[in-house]
Design a protein around this motif. Sequence first.
Motif, PDB file in Angstrom:
ATOM      1  N   GLY A 185       0.783  -1.238   0.000  1.00 14.74           N
ATOM      2  CA  GLY A 185       0.000   0.000   0.000  1.00 14.74           C
ATOM      3  C   GLY A 185       0.806   1.274   0.000  1.00 14.74           C
ATOM      4  O   GLY A 185       1.939   1.319  -0.436  1.00 14.74           O
ATOM      5  N   GLY A 186       0.154   2.344   0.509  1.00 10.13           N
ATOM      6  CA  GLY A 186       0.824   3.633   0.650  1.00 10.13           C
ATOM      7  C   GLY A 186       0.361   4.668  -0.353  1.00 10.13           C
ATOM      8  O   GLY A 186       1.001   5.706  -0.535  1.00 10.13           O
ATOM      9  N   SER A 233      -0.055  -3.897   3.577  1.00  9.17           N
ATOM     10  CA  SER A 233       1.315  -3.653   4.012  1.00  9.17           C
ATOM     11  C   SER A 233       1.764  -2.206   3.793  1.00  9.17           C
ATOM     12  O   SER A 233       1.639  -1.673   2.691  1.00  9.17           O
ATOM     13  CB  SER A 233       2.271  -4.584   3.264  1.00  9.17           C
ATOM     14  N   ARG A 266       6.829   4.411   6.752  1.00 15.56           N
ATOM     15  CA  ARG A 266       7.520   5.683   6.478  1.00 15.56           C
ATOM     16  C   ARG A 266       6.985   6.831   7.299  1.00 15.56           C
ATOM     17  O   ARG A 266       7.692   7.828   7.489  1.00 15.56           O
ATOM     18  CB  ARG A 266       7.328   6.071   5.003  1.00 15.56           C
ATOM     19  N   PHE A 294      10.368  -5.863   4.365  1.00 22.97           N
ATOM     20  CA  PHE A 294      10.420  -7.325   4.402  1.00 22.97           C
ATOM     21  C   PHE A 294      11.855  -7.827   4.525  1.00 22.97           C
ATOM     22  O   PHE A 294      12.081  -8.991   4.801  1.00 22.97           O
ATOM     23  CB  PHE A 294       9.803  -7.892   3.115  1.00 22.97           C
ATOM     24  N   GLY A 295      12.824  -6.900   4.257  1.00 20.48           N
ATOM     25  CA  GLY A 295      14.231  -7.347   4.260  1.00 20.48           C
ATOM     26  C   GLY A 295      14.683  -7.665   2.847  1.00 20.48           C
ATOM     27  O   GLY A 295      15.241  -8.728   2.567  1.00 20.48           O
ATOM     28  N   HIS A 302       3.442   3.557  -4.608  1.00 19.39           N
ATOM     29  CA  HIS A 302       3.571   4.785  -5.373  1.00 19.39           C
ATOM     30  C   HIS A 302       4.475   4.561  -6.593  1.00 19.39           C
ATOM     31  O   HIS A 302       5.396   3.754  -6.533  1.00 19.39           O
ATOM     32  CB  HIS A 302       4.184   5.845  -4.453  1.00 19.39           C
ATOM     33  N   ALA A 360       8.001   4.424  -5.812  1.00 26.39           N
ATOM     34  CA  ALA A 360       8.479   3.396  -4.869  1.00 26.39           C
ATOM     35  C   ALA A 360       9.084   2.266  -5.677  1.00 26.39           C
ATOM     36  O   ALA A 360       8.636   1.115  -5.646  1.00 26.39           O
ATOM     37  CB  ALA A 360       7.328   2.911  -3.996  1.00 26.39           C
ATOM     38  N   GLY A 411      11.964   0.657  -5.580  1.00 28.61           N
ATOM     39  CA  GLY A 411      12.647  -0.456  -4.912  1.00 28.61           C
ATOM     40  C   GLY A 411      11.671  -1.547  -4.520  1.00 28.61           C
ATOM     41  O   GLY A 411      11.907  -2.738  -4.781  1.00 28.61           O
ATOM     42  N   MET A 412      10.538  -1.141  -3.946  1.00 23.69           N
ATOM     43  CA  MET A 412       9.534  -2.121  -3.528  1.00 23.69           C
ATOM     44  C   MET A 412       8.995  -2.867  -4.742  1.00 23.69           C
ATOM     45  O   MET A 412       8.846  -4.094  -4.719  1.00 23.69           O
ATOM     46  CB  MET A 412       8.383  -1.415  -2.791  1.00 23.69           C
ATOM     47  N   LYS A 461       7.139  15.337  -8.232  1.00 27.14           N
ATOM     48  CA  LYS A 461       7.339  14.079  -8.942  1.00 27.14           C
ATOM     49  C   LYS A 461       6.098  13.841  -9.784  1.00 27.14           C
ATOM     50  O   LYS A 461       4.991  14.179  -9.354  1.00 27.14           O
ATOM     51  CB  LYS A 461       7.444  12.921  -7.946  1.00 27.14           C
TER      52      LYS A 461
HETATM   53  P1  NAP Z   1      10.896   2.255  -1.997  1.00 33.18           P
HETATM   54  O1  NAP Z   1      12.053   3.191  -2.011  1.00 33.18           O
HETATM   55  O2  NAP Z   1      10.439   1.631  -3.257  1.00 33.18           O
HETATM   56  O3  NAP Z   1      11.146   1.063  -0.971  1.00 33.18           O
HETATM   57  C1  NAP Z   1      12.216   1.094  -0.065  1.00 33.18           C
HETATM   58  C2  NAP Z   1      11.975  -0.045   0.903  1.00 33.18           C
HETATM   59  O4  NAP Z   1      10.849   0.288   1.722  1.00 33.18           O
HETATM   60  C3  NAP Z   1      11.554  -1.348   0.214  1.00 33.18           C
HETATM   61  O5  NAP Z   1      12.643  -2.031  -0.328  1.00 33.18           O
HETATM   62  C4  NAP Z   1      10.869  -2.071   1.368  1.00 33.18           C
HETATM   63  O6  NAP Z   1      11.824  -2.485   2.341  1.00 33.18           O
HETATM   64  C5  NAP Z   1      10.105  -0.925   2.020  1.00 33.18           C
HETATM   65  N1  NAP Z   1       8.738  -0.771   1.515  1.00 33.18           N
HETATM   66  C6  NAP Z   1       8.303   0.101   0.576  1.00 33.18           C
HETATM   67  N2  NAP Z   1       6.971   0.025   0.439  1.00 33.18           N
HETATM   68  C7  NAP Z   1       6.550  -0.939   1.311  1.00 33.18           C
HETATM   69  C8  NAP Z   1       5.282  -1.486   1.656  1.00 33.18           C
HETATM   70  N3  NAP Z   1       4.148  -1.025   1.101  1.00 33.18           N
HETATM   71  N4  NAP Z   1       5.233  -2.484   2.601  1.00 33.18           N
HETATM   72  C9  NAP Z   1       6.371  -2.924   3.188  1.00 33.18           C
HETATM   73  N5  NAP Z   1       7.613  -2.425   2.929  1.00 33.18           N
HETATM   74  C10 NAP Z   1       7.682  -1.444   1.989  1.00 33.18           C
HETATM   75  O7  NAP Z   1       9.641   2.933  -1.290  1.00 33.18           O
HETATM   76  P2  NAP Z   1       9.453   4.476  -0.870  1.00 33.18           P
HETATM   77  O8  NAP Z   1       9.523   5.339  -2.078  1.00 33.18           O
HETATM   78  O9  NAP Z   1      10.326   4.722   0.321  1.00 33.18           O
HETATM   79  O10 NAP Z   1       7.922   4.431  -0.428  1.00 33.18           O
HETATM   80  C11 NAP Z   1       7.601   3.857   0.834  1.00 33.18           C
HETATM   81  C12 NAP Z   1       6.106   3.843   0.975  1.00 33.18           C
HETATM   82  O11 NAP Z   1       5.574   5.156   0.817  1.00 33.18           O
HETATM   83  C13 NAP Z   1       5.413   2.953  -0.042  1.00 33.18           C
HETATM   84  O12 NAP Z   1       4.320   2.296   0.578  1.00 33.18           O
HETATM   85  C14 NAP Z   1       4.883   3.929  -1.059  1.00 33.18           C
HETATM   86  O13 NAP Z   1       3.697   3.453  -1.671  1.00 33.18           O
HETATM   87  C15 NAP Z   1       4.569   5.131  -0.187  1.00 33.18           C
HETATM   88  N6  NAP Z   1       4.648   6.366  -0.970  1.00 33.18           N
HETATM   89  C16 NAP Z   1       5.828   6.664  -1.582  1.00 33.18           C
HETATM   90  C17 NAP Z   1       5.886   7.846  -2.330  1.00 33.18           C
HETATM   91  C18 NAP Z   1       7.150   8.263  -3.027  1.00 33.18           C
HETATM   92  O14 NAP Z   1       7.166   9.373  -3.556  1.00 33.18           O
HETATM   93  N7  NAP Z   1       8.168   7.431  -3.028  1.00 33.18           N
HETATM   94  C19 NAP Z   1       4.752   8.667  -2.431  1.00 33.18           C
HETATM   95  C20 NAP Z   1       3.569   8.287  -1.776  1.00 33.18           C
HETATM   96  C21 NAP Z   1       3.525   7.136  -1.037  1.00 33.18           C
HETATM   97  P3  NAP Z   1      12.519  -3.960   2.306  1.00 33.18           P
HETATM   98  O15 NAP Z   1      13.532  -3.881   1.215  1.00 33.18           O
HETATM   99  O16 NAP Z   1      13.110  -4.103   3.690  1.00 33.18           O
HETATM  100  O17 NAP Z   1      11.434  -4.956   2.017  1.00 33.18           O
END
Ligand code: NAP
Length: 247
Positions: A7-8, A29, A33, A49-50, A72, A75, A77-78, A195
């Motif tokens: 999610g997110g 999930s 953040r 999750f690691g 997103h 996101a 990496g996820m 973005k």
């Molecule tokens: P990311 O860089 O793609 O992911 C970094 C790490 O965060 C992943 O490898 C995973 O850790 C963990 N992760 C990300 N999303 C997860 C989820 N839904 N459930 C469990 N673990 C998650 O992600 P991010 O850009 O930091 O975004 C993190 C969260 O914020 C996501 O849910 C995303 O939908 C939300 N979000 C992001 C943005 C954005 O601009 N990036 C904007 C709005 C919402 P592990 O490697 O340890 O598994």
Amino acid sequence: MRVLLLGGTTEASAMALRLSQTRIDTIFSYAGRTRAPAPQPLPTRIGGFGGGQGLATYLNAEAITHVIDATHPFAAGMSRNAVAACAQTGTSLIRLERAPWMAQAGDNWTMVDRVEDMPDALPDTPARVFLAIGKQQIGLFSVKPQHHYVLRLVDAPDAALPLPHATVVLARGPFTAGGDAALMLEHRITHVLAKNAGGTAAQAKLEAARALRLPVILAARPALPGATLDSVEAVMVWLGHSALRGV
Ligand code: NAP
Ligand code: 3Y8
């Protein structure tokens, strides 16, 4: 059938609501953040999750049969971990993602390939920059300390900001064009940085910039592998549960 919903985003919340109206066994999930993520109508886990291997282990341990990646568009990496882990474990995977924003008449956009390219797109003469990209990549802008930055964040920063001239605005979307225009006028913004997230909840700043005739620097979203759908109902059909069957 046992579903893991990553999610997110607004789409993930809509997906969670739809699935909660069925008897499909689903786990929601979050990455963890934010300090107080919005509650979901599904059992929810919070935290990474690691890496890809950690996710593969989780999928096997929890007997997950389907993964819906509704994270997103940035996101990356996820999403990449989900593709790798689902391929390794033979788990069905779909991404739920909204379309990117497209420039309209009256828009003054400068597109850059990545968030990392945004600072170079700013002028050298001091400007007043609305930085609405969250807090994870603020450090990129320390190469241009001459600007005054207005940062919109979900949570207050837990450390000193790497920018000498910065104002923090705490707010959680969705946002409105009127509210964002008022914010830009109040802070005498000259440039808007965002973005290309797409969706409705964050597009207000682009509408406000158009109305105020402000230049926008927009980072393109990363290219991601895997099949993608753009609606909750399309994902329900993918799960084999269309609205017609009412389950
Ligand atoms: P990311 O860089 O793609 O992911 C970094 C790490 O965060 C992943 O490898 C995973 O850790 C963990 N992760 C990300 N999303 C997860 C989820 N839904 N459930 C469990 N673990 C998650 O992600 P991010 O850009 O930091 O975004 C993190 C969260 O914020 C996501 O849910 C995303 O939908 C939300 N979000 C992001 C943005 C954005 O601009 N990036 C904007 C709005 C919402 P592990 O490697 O340890 O598994
Ligand atoms: C933790 C969950 C829902 C989801 C709501 C959407 C809309 C509001 C707009 C601006 C842009 C930004 C940011 C933004 C928006 C929605 C959506 C979306 C942008 C929450 C949430 C989590 C996050 C993480 C957070 C990031 C940051 C990005 C702020 C909850 C509120 C800038 C993305 O402080 C931080 O470290 C924030 C980190 C990842 C981007 C970044 O790189 O910093 N989202 N946002 C999720 C988790 O833990 O798994 O707290 O309730 C969710 C939402 N944020 O259910 O209605 O769908 O996009 N989120 C961007 O789009 O540029 C704000 O200010 O104009």
